[in-house]
Design a protein around this motif. Structure first.
Motif, PDB file in Angstrom:
ATOM      1  N   ARG A  25      -7.213  10.246   7.681  1.00 50.02           N
ATOM      2  CA  ARG A  25      -8.682   8.777   7.867  1.00 50.02           C
ATOM      3  C   ARG A  25      -8.237   7.684   8.886  1.00 50.02           C
ATOM      4  N   SER A  26      -7.140   8.262   9.462  1.00 48.08           N
ATOM      5  CA  SER A  26      -6.987   8.072  10.827  1.00 48.08           C
ATOM      6  C   SER A  26      -7.092   8.730  12.543  1.00 48.08           C
ATOM      7  N   THR A  27      -6.891   9.492  12.150  1.00 53.83           N
ATOM      8  CA  THR A  27      -7.490  11.023  12.767  1.00 53.83           C
ATOM      9  C   THR A  27      -6.931  10.286  13.873  1.00 53.83           C
ATOM     10  N   VAL A  60     -15.219   3.011   3.082  1.00 58.02           N
ATOM     11  CA  VAL A  60     -15.722   3.730   3.891  1.00 58.02           C
ATOM     12  C   VAL A  60     -15.377   2.416   5.778  1.00 58.02           C
ATOM     13  N   ARG A  61     -14.820   2.000   5.524  1.00 63.94           N
ATOM     14  CA  ARG A  61     -13.802   0.668   6.529  1.00 63.94           C
ATOM     15  C   ARG A  61     -12.565   1.333   6.136  1.00 63.94           C
ATOM     16  N   VAL A  62     -12.231   2.874   7.033  1.00 68.03           N
ATOM     17  CA  VAL A  62     -11.098   3.881   7.121  1.00 68.03           C
ATOM     18  C   VAL A  62     -11.639   4.335   8.344  1.00 68.03           C
ATOM     19  N   ALA A  63     -10.453   4.907   8.879  1.00 69.47           N
ATOM     20  CA  ALA A  63     -10.536   5.717  10.845  1.00 69.47           C
ATOM     21  C   ALA A  63     -10.604   4.638  11.561  1.00 69.47           C
ATOM     22  N   SER A  64     -10.096   5.020  13.328  1.00 66.63           N
ATOM     23  CA  SER A  64     -10.509   4.172  14.289  1.00 66.63           C
ATOM     24  C   SER A  64     -11.995   4.372  14.282  1.00 66.63           C
ATOM     25  N   ARG A  65     -12.252   3.304  14.893  1.00 59.88           N
ATOM     26  CA  ARG A  65     -14.108   3.393  15.374  1.00 59.88           C
ATOM     27  C   ARG A  65     -14.739   4.416  15.936  1.00 59.88           C
ATOM     28  N   HIS A  66     -13.836   4.791  17.214  1.00 55.87           N
ATOM     29  CA  HIS A  66     -14.360   5.860  18.009  1.00 55.87           C
ATOM     30  C   HIS A  66     -14.413   7.102  17.401  1.00 55.87           C
ATOM     31  N   TYR A  67     -13.085   7.185  16.137  1.00 55.53           N
ATOM     32  CA  TYR A  67     -13.025   8.676  15.267  1.00 55.53           C
ATOM     33  C   TYR A  67     -13.928   8.727  13.841  1.00 55.53           C
ATOM     34  N   LYS A  68     -14.461   7.802  14.311  1.00 56.90           N
ATOM     35  CA  LYS A  68     -15.441   7.418  12.374  1.00 56.90           C
ATOM     36  C   LYS A  68     -16.200   8.682  12.816  1.00 56.90           C
ATOM     37  N   TYR A  81     -11.988  15.814   2.980  1.00 55.24           N
ATOM     38  CA  TYR A  81     -11.667  15.865   4.607  1.00 55.24           C
ATOM     39  C   TYR A  81     -11.868  16.104   5.544  1.00 55.24           C
ATOM     40  N   ALA A  82     -13.259  16.464   5.128  1.00 53.42           N
ATOM     41  CA  ALA A  82     -14.164  16.816   6.330  1.00 53.42           C
ATOM     42  C   ALA A  82     -14.116  15.138   8.034  1.00 53.42           C
ATOM     43  N   ILE A  83     -13.533  14.040   6.786  1.00 50.26           N
ATOM     44  CA  ILE A  83     -13.789  13.013   8.295  1.00 50.26           C
ATOM     45  C   ILE A  83     -12.271  12.979   9.002  1.00 50.26           C
ATOM     46  N   ASP A  84     -11.428  13.619   8.678  1.00 44.81           N
ATOM     47  CA  ASP A  84     -10.472  14.221   9.230  1.00 44.81           C
ATOM     48  C   ASP A  84     -10.590  15.060  10.664  1.00 44.81           C
ATOM     49  N   MET A  85     -12.447  16.152  10.229  1.00 43.55           N
ATOM     50  CA  MET A  85     -11.722  17.070  10.986  1.00 43.55           C
ATOM     51  C   MET A  85     -13.020  16.808  11.751  1.00 43.55           C
ATOM     52  N   LYS A 198     -18.938  22.968  15.801  1.00 47.80           N
ATOM     53  CA  LYS A 198     -18.728  23.499  14.619  1.00 47.80           C
ATOM     54  C   LYS A 198     -18.157  22.146  13.538  1.00 47.80           C
ATOM     55  N   LEU A 199     -17.229  21.213  14.567  1.00 51.96           N
ATOM     56  CA  LEU A 199     -16.699  20.203  14.326  1.00 51.96           C
ATOM     57  C   LEU A 199     -16.788  19.079  14.716  1.00 51.96           C
ATOM     58  N   LEU A 200     -18.162  19.330  15.428  1.00 52.65           N
ATOM     59  CA  LEU A 200     -19.172  18.331  15.202  1.00 52.65           C
ATOM     60  C   LEU A 200     -20.231  18.196  15.273  1.00 52.65           C
ATOM     61  N   VAL A 201     -20.533  17.871  13.260  1.00 49.14           N
ATOM     62  CA  VAL A 201     -21.492  18.662  12.371  1.00 49.14           C
ATOM     63  C   VAL A 201     -21.807  17.252  11.913  1.00 49.14           C
ATOM     64  N   TYR A 202     -23.056  17.055  11.882  1.00 46.12           N
ATOM     65  CA  TYR A 202     -23.530  15.668  10.863  1.00 46.12           C
ATOM     66  C   TYR A 202     -22.402  16.242   9.909  1.00 46.12           C
ATOM     67  N   ASP A 203     -23.258  16.897   9.106  1.00 46.50           N
ATOM     68  CA  ASP A 203     -22.935  17.282   7.489  1.00 46.50           C
ATOM     69  C   ASP A 203     -21.555  17.835   7.127  1.00 46.50           C
ATOM     70  N   HIS A 204     -21.172  17.318   6.297  1.00 43.28           N
ATOM     71  CA  HIS A 204     -19.449  17.389   6.366  1.00 43.28           C
ATOM     72  C   HIS A 204     -19.327  18.141   5.460  1.00 43.28           C
ATOM     73  N   GLU A 205     -20.735  18.988   4.841  1.00 38.45           N
ATOM     74  CA  GLU A 205     -20.303  19.789   4.143  1.00 38.45           C
ATOM     75  C   GLU A 205     -20.438  21.788   4.692  1.00 38.45           C
ATOM     76  N   GLN A 206     -21.083  21.413   5.861  1.00 34.29           N
ATOM     77  CA  GLN A 206     -20.815  22.461   6.613  1.00 34.29           C
ATOM     78  C   GLN A 206     -20.086  22.227   8.299  1.00 34.29           C
ATOM     79  N   ARG A 207     -19.310  21.361   8.048  1.00 34.86           N
ATOM     80  CA  ARG A 207     -18.719  20.855   9.158  1.00 34.86           C
ATOM     81  C   ARG A 207     -17.069  21.993   8.601  1.00 34.86           C
TER      82      ARG A 207
END
Length: 251
Positions: A25-27, A60-68, A81-85, A198-207
């Motif tokens: 949550r802070s990658t 939802v107030r987790v992770a560094s802004r530039h990597y949210k 888990y997809a937030i880290d990917m 494959k990684l920079l995809v909106y839908d977390h279920e498809q990431r």
């Protein structure tokens, strides 16, 4: 090979928190470290790490802004888990295009606007509907500001109070990755840009998951080396744990 370092660094990131169903949550680039060999690159600063429980609401107030990830920025509380990917994808983009961070927003709304400006609205709007999330007027204005720069929307669409048309066909498509090339960065391989897709995809279920990402051909040249270092790290941790247990028993 010009991308050996990039492959190595990004390859280690998703492998570093895959145990015990935890999410970092802070990658971020600043949350990695490269100790002396034989220890591999590792994620650090795990103060926001948490266990994932399906169906549970999370802050939802987790992770560094530039990597949210987009789901955090639109306020979707059932993320996984997809937030880290997504964060790994941001790191990869920064390495490939020598721009760190790749998405440099000044606040959360601006961050979302920059992402939509890059990836387009075609998949973004359906994703918001899927998550049953309504964008704030400030978020819509931020998106409209960036989209208007490339689609010649009316000047009023960048006003916070004015409605912004996000369905314009000119802003629907994602920008080509090679449009972000600068004079000081080498040409990314097709495997690298495909992994970004494959990684920079909106839908977390498809990431893509960490397992899927590590099986990508982008890592073929360094996969054995990375896996060897991960195994060495696990063995080192196991030995360290035993030493601590023995020391405790001998007190």
């Amino acid at each position: 090979h010009p991308y050996h370092r990039d492959q190595h660094c990004v390859g280690c990131c998703p492998a570093s928190t895959g145990r015990r169903r935890q999410r970092s949550r802070s990658t971020a680039t600043a949350a990695t470290t490269t100790p002396l060999p034989p220890q591999p690159l590792m994620l650090v600063d795990l103060g926001l790490a948490d266990f994932y429980l399906p169906g549970k609401e999370f802050n939802v107030r987790v992770a560094s802004r530039h990597y949210k990830s987009p789901e955090l920025l639109i306020g979707y509380e059932y993320y996984d888990y997809a937030i880290d990917m997504w964060s790994v994808g941001c790191i990869l983009a920064g390495l490939l295009f020598r721009t760190e961070p790749f998405f440099r927003g000044v606040d959360n709304e601006d961050q979302l606007g920059r992402i939509v400006n890059c990836l387009g609205t075609r998949d973004f709007l359906p994703y918001c509907r899927k998550c049953n999330v309504r964008l704030s007027s400030k978020a819509r204005a931020a998106i409209g500001k960036y989209c208007s720069e490339s689609s010649s929307l009316s000047s009023s669409s960048s006003s916070e109070d004015a409605p912004v048309s996000l369905t314009n066909s000119d802003i629907g498509r994602r920008k080509p990755w090679l449009s972000y090339l600068t004079s000081d960065c080498p040409l990314p391989s097709s495997e690298a840009t495909d992994l970004l897709d494959k990684l920079l995809v909106y839908d977390h279920e498809q990431r893509w998951t960490a397992r899927e990402a590590l099986s990508h051909s982008f890592f073929d040249e360094v996969r054995d080396e990375v896996w060897s270092e991960v195994q060495e790290r696990i063995l080192w941790e196991s030995r360290d744990d035993r030493c601590k247990q023995d020391a405790a028993l001998n007190r």
